[in-house]
Motif scaffolding. Structure first.
Motif, PDB file in Angstrom:
ATOM      1  N   GLY A 242       0.825  -1.199   0.000  1.00  0.00           N
ATOM      2  CA  GLY A 242       0.000   0.000   0.000  1.00  0.00           C
ATOM      3  C   GLY A 242       0.857   1.246   0.000  1.00  0.00           C
ATOM      4  O   GLY A 242       2.084   1.191  -0.093  1.00  0.00           O
ATOM      5  N   ASP A 243       0.173   2.380   0.093  1.00  0.00           N
ATOM      6  CA  ASP A 243       0.857   3.665   0.160  1.00  0.00           C
ATOM      7  C   ASP A 243       1.290   3.919   1.602  1.00  0.00           C
ATOM      8  O   ASP A 243       0.445   4.058   2.494  1.00  0.00           O
ATOM      9  N   SER A 244       2.588   3.984   1.825  1.00  0.00           N
ATOM     10  CA  SER A 244       3.104   4.082   3.186  1.00  0.00           C
ATOM     11  C   SER A 244       2.601   5.337   3.894  1.00  0.00           C
ATOM     12  O   SER A 244       2.197   5.279   5.059  1.00  0.00           O
ATOM     13  N   THR A 245       2.608   6.469   3.189  1.00  0.00           N
ATOM     14  CA  THR A 245       2.184   7.725   3.811  1.00  0.00           C
ATOM     15  C   THR A 245       0.716   7.673   4.208  1.00  0.00           C
ATOM     16  O   THR A 245       0.333   8.079   5.319  1.00  0.00           O
ATOM     17  N   LEU A 246      -0.121   7.172   3.313  1.00  0.00           N
ATOM     18  CA  LEU A 246      -1.556   7.129   3.607  1.00  0.00           C
ATOM     19  C   LEU A 246      -1.882   6.096   4.674  1.00  0.00           C
ATOM     20  O   LEU A 246      -2.747   6.326   5.531  1.00  0.00           O
ATOM     21  N   LEU A 247      -1.212   4.937   4.631  1.00  0.00           N
ATOM     22  CA  LEU A 247      -1.452   3.937   5.681  1.00  0.00           C
ATOM     23  C   LEU A 247      -0.985   4.447   7.044  1.00  0.00           C
ATOM     24  O   LEU A 247      -1.600   4.135   8.067  1.00  0.00           O
ATOM     25  N   ARG A 248       0.088   5.222   7.053  1.00  0.00           N
ATOM     26  CA  ARG A 248       0.500   5.847   8.310  1.00  0.00           C
ATOM     27  C   ARG A 248      -0.607   6.759   8.833  1.00  0.00           C
ATOM     28  O   ARG A 248      -0.878   6.786  10.040  1.00  0.00           O
TER      29      ARG A 248
END
Length: 640
Positions: free
Chosen positions: A355-361
């Motif tokens: 997934g998108d690391s920034t968005l999952l964060r």
């Protein structure tokens, strides 16, 4: 005598009956012999059909004929009879009659066209359905005015020749589509297949299916598809236009709406600082405090809305994401913000997901932050995080023992600005969970929750195990920012401030003056005026002193926007060494990316709070200050 007819000779041991005399008596059992009609018996010969029962119980049909052998002296006459088993022949004849009836029923039913012709183009016979297709009559057929080769368009004759070759090689051809020219000149589309008649290399029987309705339906489908494609294109254009309007709205909100809120908050704080204490009674001070707090909340809501909008529009940059590391970092940050609380973190081993690391964060940050917030009044806060795995995905579970919620309001949980608790109980904007849902939806999943008042809540959402079709967007080029120390900032002599908003000009000048950051500030109110100053044009043509040591540049400017000014500076050999700091209200990722691509040395977002604004200006050379935005995809750097 099954299996075929055999000719046998049977001698009937009875005299021929003569006219006027009794019929002879047969030796065979009466039930096994079918009596002969009286008309078949004559004085000289006789013939007929009779049935015999065989030894195994089967009944066989026989034909016989008899002839007189003469008479005896006493007047008796003897005859010889010849009999033949015709049971098989009669069975074949009966089956043939049934087959003929069926074929005749098919021909007369006119469900499909039938024609009997030859490979030279003639038609000997055809049913009513074929005649209807081509618009001819049975009289035309009988008169020889109907030949299939003459009603076939020339472009289809090669297909007919190929079909004839197949029929000669294989006995029948593969059905194919063609057209016939009707009597009125129109054309009818058909599907035709034919076979050679047994023992012939020229005579054929053909089955012809009218495709008019099918072709009309196909044309309608093609038209509907074309209309659908047009509607999709129109809808896509509308969506693109809506996205552009949304981007314009976000840009306007980021620049135009934040500015007046910042002005309200900043000047209220200036008013509180400049008014003498005796001029501010408790009621006046309360009013000013309420105004300042309201502007702070308004600014927070705007920032949350802009983040919500960016999360909806930004392209996913999917990679392998280690949830253990993300959760560990977030939990550490949350624990440091509430050191007096004792939280029992029960974080089990979490998987690596796609997934998108920034968005999952952001998803985990919102959910864990909510868990910490809503367990505030629990005697022993407990937050549990686990995962279960299927073939294609991991299901993440996050549970707390906080205040929980009533399930009848669960439909409001993920709505924008929807709150299930009063503001005085728990702070928040009502956008966090909406962001969570939007991000999970963009990853192709869903998020759901369950809770009970006083007994906590649990949130679940899926994460993919393997890469999907989405590819991570290429990283924005990393351009090393110019980092100025506080001592260097103290030595600044001349700053070019490019800002069209007079209120922001006043606030920036106050901040620079308060921190003694410049001896001189030149203010340009639009991009054209800034370039005139740098290139010594117009009213600045007689400028004698050197270039500024720093350019503070807003993005949204009249005449020539900030990005054009930035590109002009960074592509000019005489100006490219001047540090340019973007000082703007915009948090839009595209503005940040375009600024760094164009050569900006730092990108500073103007804070809404006045004291933070002062601090940002004071440390404008420290790119990685709290209020700055890093270039997307790059790593944090420490100031030199």
């Amino acid at each position: 005598m099954p299996g075929g007819s055999k000719r046998v000779t049977v001698t009937l041991k009875f005299p021929l009956s003569l006219p006027g005399q009794p019929k002879p008596t047969a030796i065979a059992k009466p039930k096994s012999v079918r009596p002969l009609p009286a008309s078949t018996i004559s004085t000289d010969q006789g013939e007929g059909v009779f049935t015999l029962t065989t030894k195994d119980g089967c009944q066989r049909t026989w034909e016989f004929s008899s002839a007189s052998l003469g008479s005896l002296p006493d007047g008796r006459r003897f005859a010889i009879s010849i009999a033949k088993d015709v049971g098989d022949r009669l069975a074949v004849e009966a089956a043939l009659k049934i087959s003929q009836k069926r074929l005749q029923a098919l021909v007369e039913a006119n469900m499909i066209g039938l024609l009997f012709g030859d490979t030279q183009g003639n038609i000997q016979d055809a049913n009513a359905e074929f005649l209807r297709m081509v618009g001819y009559t049975s009289e035309d057929l009988a008169a020889g005015r109907l030949r299939w080769i003459e009603i076939t368009p020339p472009e289809y004759l090669p297909l007919d020749e190929q079909g004839i070759r197949q029929a000669r090689d294989w006995g029948a051809c593969v059905p194919y589509e063609k057209e016939y020219i009707c009597q009125d000149g129109s054309r009818v589309p058909v599907l035709i297949g034919y076979a050679l008649l047994a023992g012939s290399q020229a005579e054929t029987v053909a089955f012809v299916l009218d495709l008019t309705k099918q072709k009309a339906a196909e044309a309608e489908i093609l038209q509907l598809n074309a209309q659908l494609e047009q509607r999709v294109r129109a809808r896509t254009a509308q969506l693109e236009a809506a996205n552009r309007e949304l981007e314009a709205f976000s840009y306007s909100v980021s620049h135009d709406l934040r500015a007046p809120i910042r002005h309200i908050g900043s000047f209220v704080q200036l008013l509180q600082q400049t008014l003498p204490a005796e001029a501010l009674n408790s009621k006046t001070q309360r009013y000013l405090t309420v105004i300042a707090e309201a502007t702070r909340k308004a600014g927070l809501l705007i920032d949350q809305l802009l983040r919500f909008s960016r999360n909806s529009r930004a392209e996913l940059r999917c990679t392998q994401v280690n949830l253990n590391e993300l959760v560990r970092e977030i939990c550490h940050d949350l624990t440091s913000t509430c050191p007096l609380r004792q939280i029992d973190w029960q974080i089990r081993s979490l998987p690596v997901v796609w997934g998108d690391s920034t968005l999952l964060r952001l998803v985990l940050q919102n959910l864990l932050d909510n868990a910490v917030k809503y367990t505030r009044y629990s005697p022993q806060a407990r937050i549990t995080m686990t995962a279960e795995t299927s073939n294609t995905e991991h299901i993440i579970h996050l549970q707390d023992n906080g205040v929980g919620f009533n399930m009848k309001y669960a439909h409001k949980l993920f709505g924008v600005f929807q709150r299930l608790h009063r503001e005085e109980e728990f702070e928040g904007t009502g956008i966090g969970l909406a962001n969570v849902q939007r991000i999970i939806h963009r990853h192709g999943g869903r998020v759901w929750a369950a809770g009970e008042p006083g007994r906590g809540a649990i949130f679940r959402f899926p994460c993919l195990k393997h890469p999907n079709a989405q590819k991570p967007q290429s990283k924005v080029a990393k351009i090393a920012p110019l980092v100025l120390s506080h001592c260097q900032a103290m030595e600044l002599k001349r700053i070019l401030l490019v800002e069209d908003n007079l209120n922001d000009v006043e606030l920036i000048l106050l901040a620079l003056a308060e921190n003694h950051l410049a001896n001189e500030v030149v203010v340009a109110r639009d991009g054209e005026e800034a370039l005139d100053y740098l290139y010594r044009r117009g009213i600045f043509s007689l400028r004698r002193f050197g270039n500024p040591i720093l350019v503070m540049l807003d993005l949204k400017l009249p005449k020539i926007d900030g990005l054009e000014v930035l590109r002009a500076i960074k592509t000019d050999r005489q100006l490219e060494s001047i540090p340019v700091v973007i000082l703007t209200s915009s948090r839009e990722e595209q503005d940040i990316a375009h600024s760094y691509r164009s050569g900006s040395n730092a990108y500073v977002v103007k804070p809404l709070d006045f004291r933070e604004f002062i601090t940002a200006v004071r440390t404008l050379g420290l790119f990685w200050a709290l209020t700055n935005e890093p270039p997307p995809g790059s790593l944090p750097l420490s100031p030199n």
